[in-house]
Design a protein around this motif. Structure first.
Motif, PDB file in Angstrom:
ATOM      1  N   ARG A 101      57.314  87.124  60.226  1.00  0.00           N
ATOM      2  CA  ARG A 101      56.746  86.650  59.322  1.00  0.00           C
ATOM      3  C   ARG A 101      57.036  85.205  58.608  1.00  0.00           C
ATOM      4  O   ARG A 101      56.315  84.691  58.022  1.00  0.00           O
ATOM      5  CB  ARG A 101      56.840  87.673  58.327  1.00  0.00           C
ATOM      6  CG  ARG A 101      56.149  89.173  58.636  1.00  0.00           C
ATOM      7  CD  ARG A 101      56.473  90.204  57.582  1.00  0.00           C
ATOM      8  NE  ARG A 101      56.101  89.858  56.038  1.00  0.00           N
ATOM      9  CZ  ARG A 101      56.122  90.825  55.304  1.00  0.00           C
ATOM     10  NH1 ARG A 101      56.613  91.887  55.539  1.00  0.00           N
ATOM     11  NH2 ARG A 101      55.905  90.328  54.114  1.00  0.00           N
ATOM     12  N   SER A 102      58.367  85.028  58.894  1.00  0.00           N
ATOM     13  CA  SER A 102      58.736  83.781  58.479  1.00  0.00           C
ATOM     14  C   SER A 102      58.688  82.501  59.362  1.00  0.00           C
ATOM     15  O   SER A 102      58.987  81.417  58.862  1.00  0.00           O
ATOM     16  CB  SER A 102      60.392  83.859  57.901  1.00  0.00           C
ATOM     17  OG  SER A 102      61.066  84.357  59.083  1.00  0.00           O
ATOM     18  N   MET A 103      58.685  82.957  60.709  1.00  0.00           N
ATOM     19  CA  MET A 103      58.887  81.854  61.814  1.00  0.00           C
ATOM     20  C   MET A 103      57.869  82.011  62.692  1.00  0.00           C
ATOM     21  O   MET A 103      57.284  80.739  63.378  1.00  0.00           O
ATOM     22  CB  MET A 103      60.165  81.841  62.287  1.00  0.00           C
ATOM     23  CG  MET A 103      61.345  82.008  61.557  1.00  0.00           C
ATOM     24  SD  MET A 103      63.082  82.277  62.489  1.00  0.00           S
ATOM     25  CE  MET A 103      62.853  80.918  63.886  1.00  0.00           C
ATOM     26  N   GLY A 104      57.246  82.815  62.906  1.00  0.00           N
ATOM     27  CA  GLY A 104      56.109  83.216  63.912  1.00  0.00           C
ATOM     28  C   GLY A 104      54.365  82.925  63.477  1.00  0.00           C
ATOM     29  O   GLY A 104      54.288  82.730  62.427  1.00  0.00           O
ATOM     30  N   SER A 105      53.827  82.767  64.531  1.00  0.00           N
ATOM     31  CA  SER A 105      52.242  82.644  64.061  1.00  0.00           C
ATOM     32  C   SER A 105      51.634  83.756  63.525  1.00  0.00           C
ATOM     33  O   SER A 105      52.125  84.755  63.588  1.00  0.00           O
ATOM     34  CB  SER A 105      51.542  82.122  65.521  1.00  0.00           C
ATOM     35  OG  SER A 105      51.428  83.093  66.207  1.00  0.00           O
ATOM     36  N   ALA A 106      50.495  83.671  62.862  1.00  0.00           N
ATOM     37  CA  ALA A 106      49.756  84.736  62.322  1.00  0.00           C
ATOM     38  C   ALA A 106      49.403  85.771  63.582  1.00  0.00           C
ATOM     39  O   ALA A 106      49.464  86.948  63.459  1.00  0.00           O
ATOM     40  CB  ALA A 106      48.592  84.199  61.421  1.00  0.00           C
ATOM     41  N   ASP A 107      48.812  85.163  64.631  1.00  0.00           N
ATOM     42  CA  ASP A 107      48.686  85.920  65.700  1.00  0.00           C
ATOM     43  C   ASP A 107      49.601  86.728  66.430  1.00  0.00           C
ATOM     44  O   ASP A 107      49.493  87.992  66.650  1.00  0.00           O
ATOM     45  CB  ASP A 107      47.823  85.343  66.848  1.00  0.00           C
ATOM     46  CG  ASP A 107      46.491  84.838  66.352  1.00  0.00           C
ATOM     47  OD1 ASP A 107      45.840  85.152  65.357  1.00  0.00           O
ATOM     48  OD2 ASP A 107      45.636  84.088  67.129  1.00  0.00           O
ATOM     49  N   GLU A 108      50.801  86.151  66.310  1.00  0.00           N
ATOM     50  CA  GLU A 108      51.871  86.906  66.996  1.00  0.00           C
ATOM     51  C   GLU A 108      52.437  87.909  66.191  1.00  0.00           C
ATOM     52  O   GLU A 108      52.766  88.924  66.470  1.00  0.00           O
ATOM     53  CB  GLU A 108      52.674  85.794  67.392  1.00  0.00           C
ATOM     54  CG  GLU A 108      54.256  86.369  68.111  1.00  0.00           C
ATOM     55  CD  GLU A 108      55.149  85.181  68.257  1.00  0.00           C
ATOM     56  OE1 GLU A 108      56.258  85.538  69.019  1.00  0.00           O
ATOM     57  OE2 GLU A 108      55.056  84.005  67.647  1.00  0.00           O
ATOM     58  N   THR A 109      52.394  87.628  64.728  1.00  0.00           N
ATOM     59  CA  THR A 109      53.133  88.506  63.895  1.00  0.00           C
ATOM     60  C   THR A 109      51.795  89.846  63.866  1.00  0.00           C
ATOM     61  O   THR A 109      52.532  90.797  63.963  1.00  0.00           O
ATOM     62  CB  THR A 109      52.984  88.075  62.474  1.00  0.00           C
ATOM     63  OG1 THR A 109      54.039  87.099  62.445  1.00  0.00           O
ATOM     64  CG2 THR A 109      53.648  89.062  61.554  1.00  0.00           C
ATOM     65  N   ASN A 110      50.888  89.579  63.512  1.00  0.00           N
ATOM     66  CA  ASN A 110      49.684  90.684  63.712  1.00  0.00           C
ATOM     67  C   ASN A 110      49.736  91.394  64.963  1.00  0.00           C
ATOM     68  O   ASN A 110      49.603  92.721  64.902  1.00  0.00           O
ATOM     69  CB  ASN A 110      48.340  90.143  63.404  1.00  0.00           C
ATOM     70  CG  ASN A 110      48.109  89.624  62.040  1.00  0.00           C
ATOM     71  OD1 ASN A 110      48.548  90.414  61.050  1.00  0.00           O
ATOM     72  ND2 ASN A 110      47.767  88.575  61.676  1.00  0.00           N
ATOM     73  N   SER A 111      50.105  90.847  66.152  1.00  0.00           N
ATOM     74  CA  SER A 111      50.063  91.484  67.323  1.00  0.00           C
ATOM     75  C   SER A 111      51.277  92.454  67.393  1.00  0.00           C
ATOM     76  O   SER A 111      50.969  93.427  67.884  1.00  0.00           O
ATOM     77  CB  SER A 111      50.247  90.534  68.313  1.00  0.00           C
ATOM     78  OG  SER A 111      48.947  89.844  68.675  1.00  0.00           O
ATOM     79  N   TYR A 112      52.259  91.847  67.127  1.00  0.00           N
ATOM     80  CA  TYR A 112      53.446  92.653  66.866  1.00  0.00           C
ATOM     81  C   TYR A 112      53.151  93.936  66.107  1.00  0.00           C
ATOM     82  O   TYR A 112      53.705  95.241  66.562  1.00  0.00           O
ATOM     83  CB  TYR A 112      54.667  91.917  66.295  1.00  0.00           C
ATOM     84  CG  TYR A 112      55.955  92.639  66.043  1.00  0.00           C
ATOM     85  CD1 TYR A 112      56.538  93.251  67.321  1.00  0.00           C
ATOM     86  CD2 TYR A 112      56.251  92.884  64.790  1.00  0.00           C
ATOM     87  CE1 TYR A 112      57.833  93.775  67.332  1.00  0.00           C
ATOM     88  CE2 TYR A 112      57.543  93.831  64.548  1.00  0.00           C
ATOM     89  CZ  TYR A 112      58.349  94.123  65.888  1.00  0.00           C
ATOM     90  OH  TYR A 112      59.468  94.800  65.544  1.00  0.00           O
ATOM     91  N   TYR A 113      52.764  93.851  64.801  1.00  0.00           N
ATOM     92  CA  TYR A 113      52.382  95.103  63.828  1.00  0.00           C
ATOM     93  C   TYR A 113      51.716  95.803  64.554  1.00  0.00           C
ATOM     94  O   TYR A 113      51.687  97.074  64.566  1.00  0.00           O
ATOM     95  CB  TYR A 113      52.320  94.813  62.440  1.00  0.00           C
ATOM     96  CG  TYR A 113      53.350  94.108  61.772  1.00  0.00           C
ATOM     97  CD1 TYR A 113      54.426  95.078  61.568  1.00  0.00           C
ATOM     98  CD2 TYR A 113      53.514  92.858  61.100  1.00  0.00           C
ATOM     99  CE1 TYR A 113      55.594  94.652  60.900  1.00  0.00           C
ATOM    100  CE2 TYR A 113      54.320  92.476  60.495  1.00  0.00           C
ATOM    101  CZ  TYR A 113      55.497  93.499  60.429  1.00  0.00           C
ATOM    102  OH  TYR A 113      56.601  92.947  59.465  1.00  0.00           O
ATOM    103  N   ALA A 114      50.372  95.284  65.005  1.00  0.00           N
ATOM    104  CA  ALA A 114      49.418  96.299  65.999  1.00  0.00           C
ATOM    105  C   ALA A 114      50.114  96.980  66.874  1.00  0.00           C
ATOM    106  O   ALA A 114      49.829  98.331  67.136  1.00  0.00           O
ATOM    107  CB  ALA A 114      48.268  95.527  66.288  1.00  0.00           C
TER     108      ALA A 114
END
Length: 216
Positions: free
Chosen positions: A9-22
């Motif tokens: 959330r603090s360092m990654g891209s939005a797509d990477e963060t959302n993919s992780y939570y998905a």
């Protein structure tokens, strides 16, 4: 897992963060902190467009994952007409359902409509909607919302009903009526904007895609 989410959330891209939570949501459906963390991130960063793109890709790979469905519905609802199509390549294969057939099936799926027909001395649901057009418009909107909730909760048992109700909605609103509750304007509060997206054609078509997946 929580720490990795915070770091992304603090360092990654939005797509990477959302993919992780998905991925977490699909893998650990009973861990409530995942949905809370994900939605907090989306709300704080206004990442609905990014999240719905990730969820669309996830559901295309695993369309029977009911845990992802509730996340998908919320993000598609927020993005409104910008929500991407889910299975556009399958849509020409869906069986055609005429307005008359859909209205008749409504009577089979919802017993209380049969009682209304008897009270009014009518033979078909079509006659009922013709006679009570204005009230029927609000009734079918309420039915559509109810079947949308049912589709998210138990798709395998509600898919057929949802397809019927959605088809009747299209028949009753040939002008592609969007929403009876609000017409969102620039600067409106977020809840009002979401309400204005409830009946967008993009969202309804994608839910029909999911219903057909569960039927087949």
């Amino acid at each position: 897992m929580k720490m990795k989410g915070l770091l992304l959330r603090s360092m990654g891209s939005a797509d990477e963060t959302n993919s992780y939570y998905a991925h977490l949501a699909a893998t650990y459906p009973d861990r409530k902190w995942i949905s809370k963390a994900w939605w907090t991130y989306i709300d704080e960063e206004i990442q609905y467009a990014s999240a719905v793109k990730v969820l669309t890709e996830a559901l295309r790979r695993d369309p029977l994952n009911e845990n992802l469905l509730s996340y998908y519905y919320g993000t598609c609802l927020w993005t409104g007409s910008e929500c991407p199509p889910l299975f556009p390549e399958r849509r020409t294969s869906y069986p055609e359902l005429s307005c008359q057939d859909a209205l008749e099936l409504m009577g089979e799926h919802f017993d209380y409509l049969g009682d209304k027909l008897l009270e009014a001395g009518l033979r078909t649901v079509g006659e009922l909607y013709e006679q009570e057009y204005e009230r029927s418009k609000y009734g079918i909107q309420a039915l559509h919302l109810g079947q949308t909730a049912a589709l998210q909760g138990d798709p395998s048992n509600s898919a057929e009903r949802f397809i019927v109700v959605n088809r009747v909605f299209d028949c009753i609103f040939p002008e592609k009526y969007i929403c009876p509750l609000y017409i969102a304007q620039p600067g409106d509060d977020p809840e009002k904007r979401v309400q204005a997206n409830i009946f967008t054609s993009e969202l309804r078509r994608n839910l029909v895609d999911l219903a057909h997946v569960h039927l087949n």
